[in-house]
Design an enzyme around this catalytic site. Structure first.
Site, PDB file in Angstrom:
ATOM      1  N   ASP A   1      63.103  -2.510  39.358  1.00 49.89           N
ATOM      2  CA  ASP A   1      62.961  -1.357  40.245  1.00 49.89           C
ATOM      3  C   ASP A   1      62.721  -1.784  41.667  1.00 49.89           C
ATOM      4  O   ASP A   1      62.897  -0.989  42.595  1.00 49.89           O
ATOM      5  CB  ASP A   1      61.816  -0.474  39.740  1.00 49.89           C
ATOM      6  CG  ASP A   1      62.117   0.024  38.343  1.00 49.89           C
ATOM      7  OD1 ASP A   1      61.875  -0.732  37.373  1.00 49.89           O
ATOM      8  OD2 ASP A   1      62.645   1.137  38.215  1.00 49.89           O
TER       9      ASP A   1
ATOM     10  N   ASN B   1      59.343  -4.422  37.302  1.00 54.52           N
ATOM     11  CA  ASN B   1      60.124  -3.736  36.288  1.00 54.52           C
ATOM     12  C   ASN B   1      59.193  -3.005  35.340  1.00 54.52           C
ATOM     13  O   ASN B   1      57.966  -3.054  35.465  1.00 54.52           O
ATOM     14  CB  ASN B   1      61.022  -4.742  35.538  1.00 54.52           C
ATOM     15  CG  ASN B   1      62.129  -4.051  34.750  1.00 54.52           C
ATOM     16  OD1 ASN B   1      62.833  -3.194  35.258  1.00 54.52           O
ATOM     17  ND2 ASN B   1      62.266  -4.410  33.486  1.00 54.52           N
TER      18      ASN B   1
ATOM     19  N   ARG C   1      58.285   9.225  43.226  1.00 46.57           N
ATOM     20  CA  ARG C   1      57.971   8.021  42.437  1.00 46.57           C
ATOM     21  C   ARG C   1      57.954   6.839  43.409  1.00 46.57           C
ATOM     22  O   ARG C   1      58.921   6.622  44.135  1.00 46.57           O
ATOM     23  CB  ARG C   1      59.000   7.782  41.314  1.00 46.57           C
ATOM     24  CG  ARG C   1      59.048   8.889  40.269  1.00 46.57           C
ATOM     25  CD  ARG C   1      59.914   8.489  39.076  1.00 46.57           C
ATOM     26  NE  ARG C   1      59.263   7.452  38.254  1.00 46.57           N
ATOM     27  CZ  ARG C   1      59.910   6.730  37.339  1.00 46.57           C
ATOM     28  NH1 ARG C   1      61.217   6.893  37.164  1.00 46.57           N
ATOM     29  NH2 ARG C   1      59.265   5.825  36.620  1.00 46.57           N
TER      30      ARG C   1
ATOM     31  N   GLY D   1      65.540   5.332  36.625  1.00 50.91           N
ATOM     32  CA  GLY D   1      66.298   4.108  36.887  1.00 50.91           C
ATOM     33  C   GLY D   1      66.483   3.977  38.387  1.00 50.91           C
ATOM     34  O   GLY D   1      66.919   4.921  39.050  1.00 50.91           O
ATOM     35  N   ALA D   2      66.139   2.831  38.941  1.00 52.85           N
ATOM     36  CA  ALA D   2      66.097   2.698  40.405  1.00 52.85           C
ATOM     37  C   ALA D   2      67.379   3.149  41.119  1.00 52.85           C
ATOM     38  O   ALA D   2      67.332   4.001  42.011  1.00 52.85           O
ATOM     39  CB  ALA D   2      65.739   1.250  40.769  1.00 52.85           C
TER      40      ALA D   2
ATOM     41  N   GLN E   1      62.056   4.338  26.600  1.00 49.31           N
ATOM     42  CA  GLN E   1      63.408   4.360  27.169  1.00 49.31           C
ATOM     43  C   GLN E   1      64.344   3.430  26.396  1.00 49.31           C
ATOM     44  O   GLN E   1      65.550   3.654  26.325  1.00 49.31           O
ATOM     45  CB  GLN E   1      63.405   3.946  28.653  1.00 49.31           C
ATOM     46  CG  GLN E   1      62.825   4.976  29.609  1.00 49.31           C
ATOM     47  CD  GLN E   1      61.386   4.671  29.957  1.00 49.31           C
ATOM     48  OE1 GLN E   1      60.585   4.345  29.067  1.00 49.31           O
ATOM     49  NE2 GLN E   1      61.029   4.769  31.208  1.00 49.31           N
TER      50      GLN E   1
END
Ligand SMILES: CSC[C@H]1O[C@H](OP(=O)(O)O)[C@H](O)[C@@H]1O
Length: 364
Positions: free
Chosen positions: A243, A253, A90, A54-55, A202
């Site tokens: 994100d 996203n 990431r 999750g960003a 998720q």
């Protein structure tokens, strides 16, 4: 947020103020376990292996990773090396770079002996700001849900969401799910369609876990069902996270979001994206051309994990041995398919003017 009556956030320091604890999200929903980050490498591994994801949460974890690095070696070269290691985990969520740039700038202007304490304090400020931003996103987004409830004359508002943009993706409250929590707690009748969100699921594992814990009515659906539901008037609005969103309103996203936006556009369903300003990349305009899309390993596509009837967590292969697979983790939805951006300062159009009017201090 609350799990079994106990309040949690996704990341916290232990009593000595040095080691970092996180919820191990790879174990949910069947096991609730935590993981301790004692070194920068632990933090990098937690991000890379999606123990945290999750960003906003990736950004906060990166910030604490830099604090752990400074505690081990506060020299300029060590701080720079730690930033590179953390950034390489990431590539898509801009919050990671945003948080590391913010902490590194502070450290490099301080004496080495002060750096660890400064880094921990700044990481804590970033975490606290995230909680406040997500709570405000919840308040602004809840107004949209209440308006939809009035149009529905008391019938539940059906909201579709993709992946997990709940409190597990942030420090608390979440982004796309924050409006749902705020509206539900205020008594708005609502129901959530939860996209399972292949390949890591998720939605099925994390969003469903969150909504069940909060007592929000929801139904888990296959990713491919969303368009059908929209065609049959069963979706009143879509709210997703992001994100990285560009200054022109292009939204990156979880993979599959773009397809939901196309279906929503074709069926006249409002499509909202919830985000804190820390997820806006003001440096770029064209998301499709400029946002780096993480490609993860094929095993996330060829295999799926879950709980057996006996209660064990197991992984099984769903593809024939020898069939190749590829695994793009994100896609980009052009701003023209986005009805509005729900931010901590309010709702705006997914356009350069919409964002710059709301954030004149950040738009540059
Ligand atoms: C509030 S950011 C949530 C965002 O992050 C997820 O990606 P991942 O689980 O791979 O970190 C997904 O794109 C969510 O919308």
């Amino acid at each position: 947020m609350r799990i079994n009556g106990q309040d949690f956030q996704t990341i916290w320091l232990d009593a000595d103020g040095r080691r970092v604890h996180v919820i191990d999200q790879t174990r949910l929903p069947h096991r609730f376990e935590t993981s301790t980050l004692a070194t920068m490498d632990d933090a990098a591994k937690a991000i890379r292996d999606m123990i945290v994801r999750g960003a906003p949460l990736i950004g906060v974890t990166g910030a604490y990773g830099l604090a752990l690095a400074a505690a081990a070696d506060p020299a300029d070269a060590a701080i720079a090396a730690a930033c590179e290691t953390l950034l390489a985990t990431r590539p898509t969520a801009v919050n990671l770079r945003w948080a590391l740039d913010r902490v590194q700038a502070l450290l490099l202007s301080a004496a080495p002996a002060e750096r660890a304490a400064l880094a921990y304090a700044e990481a804590g400020r970033i975490a606290d700001e995230d909680v406040a931003c997500c709570a405000a996103i919840g308040d602004h987004g809840a107004a949209l849900i209440r308006a939809a409830a009035e149009r529905r004359r008391g019938e539940p508002v059906n909201i579709l969401t993709h992946c997990n943009a709940g409190w597990l993706a942030t420090v608390d409250w979440g982004t796309a799910l924050a409006p749902i929590y705020k509206a539900a707690r205020a008594g708005a009748p609502l129901h959530v369609w939860v996209d399972e969100t292949r390949p890591r699921n998720q939605g099925a594992s994390l969003t469903a876990f969150e909504l069940l814990s909060e007592g929000v009515p929801h139904t888990v659906i296959a990713d491919n069902a969303g368009g059908h539901l929209m065609q049959h008037g069963l979706v009143d609005l879509v709210i997703v996270g992001t994100d990285r969103t560009t200054r022109s309103g292009d939204v990156c996203n979880k993979i599959g979001t773009y397809l939901k936006a196309l279906a929503a556009h074709d069926n006249g369903v409002p499509f909202y994206v919830a985000l804190p300003s820390s997820t806006i990349d003001w440096r770029i305009a064209d998301g499709v051309a400029e946002i780096p899309i993480e490609e993860r390993g094929p095993r996330e596509v060829t295999h799926i994990s879950g709980r057996t009837a006996e209660g064990a967590v197991a992984e099984v292969q769903v593809t024939p041995e020898g069939s190749p697979a590829r695994n793009w983790a994100f896609d980009v939805t052009p701003g023209r398919y986005v009805t509005g951006l729900i931010t901590e300062r309010g709702v705006c159009a997914a356009t350069e003017s919409g964002l710059s009017e709301l954030f004149p201090d950040l738009a540059g």
